[in-house]
Design a protein around this motif. Structure first.
Motif, PDB file in Angstrom:
ATOM      1  N   ARG A 167       3.830 -19.444  21.598  1.00 24.79           N
ATOM      2  CA  ARG A 167       2.911 -18.350  21.944  1.00 24.79           C
ATOM      3  C   ARG A 167       3.412 -17.023  21.411  1.00 24.79           C
ATOM      4  NH1 ARG A 167       1.637 -19.647  28.331  1.00 24.79           N
ATOM      5  NH2 ARG A 167       0.479 -21.634  27.989  1.00 24.79           N
ATOM      6  N   LYS A 184       4.849 -16.476  18.709  1.00 23.28           N
ATOM      7  CA  LYS A 184       4.540 -16.405  17.279  1.00 23.28           C
ATOM      8  C   LYS A 184       3.057 -16.665  17.009  1.00 23.28           C
ATOM      9  CE  LYS A 184       7.412 -18.028  14.271  1.00 23.28           C
ATOM     10  NZ  LYS A 184       8.296 -18.914  13.463  1.00 23.28           N
ATOM     11  N   ASP A 185       2.243 -16.761  18.091  1.00 24.20           N
ATOM     12  CA  ASP A 185       0.797 -16.988  17.982  1.00 24.20           C
ATOM     13  C   ASP A 185       0.512 -18.261  17.177  1.00 24.20           C
ATOM     14  OD1 ASP A 185      -1.851 -16.517  18.441  1.00 24.20           O
ATOM     15  OD2 ASP A 185      -2.107 -15.163  16.728  1.00 24.20           O
ATOM     16  N   ILE A 186       1.253 -19.319  17.506  1.00 24.74           N
ATOM     17  CA  ILE A 186       1.092 -20.609  16.823  1.00 24.74           C
ATOM     18  C   ILE A 186       0.262 -21.520  17.712  1.00 24.74           C
ATOM     19  CG2 ILE A 186       2.288 -22.665  15.938  1.00 24.74           C
ATOM     20  CD1 ILE A 186       4.652 -20.891  15.299  1.00 24.74           C
ATOM     21  N   THR A 206       7.155 -22.398  10.983  1.00 25.37           N
ATOM     22  CA  THR A 206       5.732 -22.048  10.864  1.00 25.37           C
ATOM     23  C   THR A 206       5.571 -20.535  10.991  1.00 25.37           C
ATOM     24  OG1 THR A 206       5.084 -24.179  11.820  1.00 25.37           O
ATOM     25  CG2 THR A 206       3.439 -22.423  11.832  1.00 25.37           C
ATOM     26  N   ASN A 256       3.866 -16.735  11.655  1.00 25.48           N
ATOM     27  CA  ASN A 256       3.047 -16.202  12.745  1.00 25.48           C
ATOM     28  C   ASN A 256       1.573 -16.476  12.464  1.00 25.48           C
ATOM     29  OD1 ASN A 256       5.343 -15.236  13.978  1.00 25.48           O
ATOM     30  ND2 ASN A 256       5.153 -13.188  13.081  1.00 25.48           N
ATOM     31  N   GLY A 257       0.891 -16.954  13.509  1.00 25.22           N
ATOM     32  CA  GLY A 257      -0.526 -17.266  13.355  1.00 25.22           C
ATOM     33  C   GLY A 257      -0.775 -18.623  12.725  1.00 25.22           C
ATOM     34  N   GLY A 258       0.257 -19.438  12.565  1.00 24.26           N
ATOM     35  CA  GLY A 258       0.094 -20.750  11.949  1.00 24.26           C
ATOM     36  C   GLY A 258      -0.382 -21.791  12.937  1.00 24.26           C
TER      37      GLY A 258
END
Length: 510
Positions: free
Chosen positions: A356, A358-360, A395, A397-399
């Motif tokens: 979370r 890293k917004d994954i 991975t 960010n956003g991956g």
């Protein structure tokens, strides 16, 4: 510390010495000396040429007396030449002596001096047989009105020349002596009455001598080439045996050293973890201010740094010890029936916070109904966490990460973790799967690991009889798959239906 185990390992290493088979080393040295010397003057080739000659001469000593008997018989029948009987007796005696000398030369392993002496008396006995055939060429048929006897002698001498040339080519000087003596005598004997027929026969014999001398020389050269090739083959085989012996010794020493290292690290578990746990405990007490507030904030930050560093060191030690126990054969599985989907779901919660941050997004694709499998729950949890941690680490960010659990084509079960990170170059995959190996992207990243995660995953799956498959494409992402074999999947045994007792009883009494 386990002192007897370390002493045993030391004794193993002390006994491991690089040694070469003395017979192999001696064969290599002799073969190299033989190849570096001249072919014609090589003593080893001389002995082998003599052995080759003796093998053919043992047959020749049976064929040539038969030729003498047949020649004498035909001479008596066709021309009634009684003098051939005396010639046959002398020639057979000469071939008997030759047979005895050949048998004597074939016995035992001769030295270089013996080889030279045997060659000399074999040449001498061939010269004697040549004189005998020269006496045959010297004989004349007084009552013969035509030149049939000249043709007869020419045919017999031609057969004798061919047989001797083929049987004695291994000693190149013998045919020359054997051929020269009878031909010279034939020429001298016919010089007073050298008519056309005798000239033709003499020309035929001289041509045959030249031809068979050429053929025997060629055969002699081919024999030398075969011996040279055989020597080169022996040399290569000896070198391969030596290299194999050295390679086996080096591999054994490496395996023993690796085993000693693994035993040492596995036995150091208590000694390393005990002081480290104390460091972690006291640093955590200081960081949480359990015994009272710390007035200096710098000391509090130092305590947090000590705790984080100790925790990182403990994680590193645990990974090294896990791999060492596996290599030392001390990693024992505690198997139990586990639902793989539930285990993976629990592992996702352990990395969910980091993902979370890293917004994954983690996508789950699980089979709905999967039977339980026999495995070590703690080890398999470590496998899944390592794969998920690597995916989150690399991975961007956003991956996105895709997690799959399902059936394999062979009836087993698998866990697959796919990310859309930078990927791994194909040539670096073996490096990544080796102990302490890291790819170029991992080295450049800010979060460098120990390089033991994937080797531990691979080793744990191997202990389960499974397989680890790593596929990656540069700038497209990586897919890591942990496969469990079919024999670890629980097989549901169908319940046995018992027949209705009342129905059986009714059928019985109906």
């Amino acid at each position: 510390m386990n002192q007897p185990s370390i002493t045993a390992d030391k004794n193993i290493l002390e006994r491991s010495r690089n040694h070469r088979n003395p017979r192999t080393a001696r064969a290599v040295r002799e073969t190299r000396d033989r190849l570096q010397s001249s072919k014609l003057q090589n003593p080893k080739f001389s002995g082998e040429l003599l052995s080759s000659y003796l093998r053919t001469a043992s047959i020749s000593t049976l064929v040539m007396p038969l030729l003498v008997v047949l020649s004498t018989g035909f001479g008596l029948i066709l021309f009634d030449e009684q003098r051939l009987i005396g010639w046959a007796a002398i020639t057979l005696a000469a071939y008997a002596i030759q047979a005895l000398l050949v048998k004597r030369a074939s016995s035992g392993q001769p030295s270089q001096r013996d080889i030279a002496s045997r060659e000399r008396y074999l040449i001498a006995v061939h010269a004697v047989t040549g004189v005998c055939w020269g006496a045959f060429a010297y004989t004349e048929c007084l009552q013969c009105t035509m030149n049939y006897y000249v043709f007869y002698k020419g045919v017999v001498l031609l057969i004798a020349i061919a047989a001797t040339a083929m049987s004695s080519f291994a000693l190149r000087r013998l045919p020359l002596l054997f051929f020269a003596v009878p031909l010279c005598i034939l020429y001298l004997a016919g010089s007073s009455l050298m008519d056309t027929i005798e000239m033709s026969v003499l020309a035929l014999l001289i041509s045959a001598c030249a031809l068979f001398l050429f053929v025997s020389n060629r055969l002699f050269g081919l024999q030398l080439e075969l011996l040279s090739i055989q020597s080169e083959k022996d040399w290569l085989i000896a070198e391969l045996e030596t290299a194999k012996s050295m390679s086996d010794e080096a591999r054994r020493r490496a395996e023993e050293a690796n085993l000693a290292k693994s035993r040492f690290l596995a036995s150091m578990s208590h000694e390393l973890r005990t002081p480290l746990n104390a460091i972690l405990g006291f640093s955590e007490v200081m960081r949480n201010e359990v015994l009272g507030p710390m007035e200096n904030e710098t000391y509090k930050e130092y305590a947090s740094d000590i705790f984080r560093s100790g925790d990182h060191l403990l994680h590193l030690i645990n990974e090294i010890l896990d791999l060492s126990r596996i290599e030392a054969g001390r990693y024992h599985l505690k198997e139990d029936l586990v639902n793989l989907v539930e285990l993976v779901s629990e592992c996702i919660h352990m990395v969910d916070i980091k993902a979370r941050n890293k917004d994954i997004a983690i996508t789950r694709q699980f089979e709905r109904v999967l039977p339980k499998v026999w495995l070590d729950e703690k080890s398999m949890r470590q496998v899944v966490i390592n794969l998920l941690s690597n995916a989150v680490k690399f991975t961007p960010n956003g991956g996105a990460i895709t997690l799959k659990v399902g059936w394999t084509a062979g009836g087993g079960q698998y866990v697959s973790v796919t990310d859309n990170g930078p990927g791994i170059p194909e040539e670096e995959i073996p490096i990544v799967l080796s102990a302490f190996g890291q790819g170029s992207i991992a080295i450049k990243s800010a979060e460098q690991g120990t390089g033991l995660g994937l080797p531990i995953v691979q080793a744990i799956l191997a202990e389960h009889g499974g397989q680890f498959v790593l596929k990656s494409r540069l700038r497209h992402g990586t897919e890591a798959t942990a496969i469990l074999p079919r024999n670890r999947v629980q097989v549901d045994t169908p319940s046995i239906k018992t027949p209705d007792t009342d129905k059986i009883r009714r059928r019985k009494f109906a």
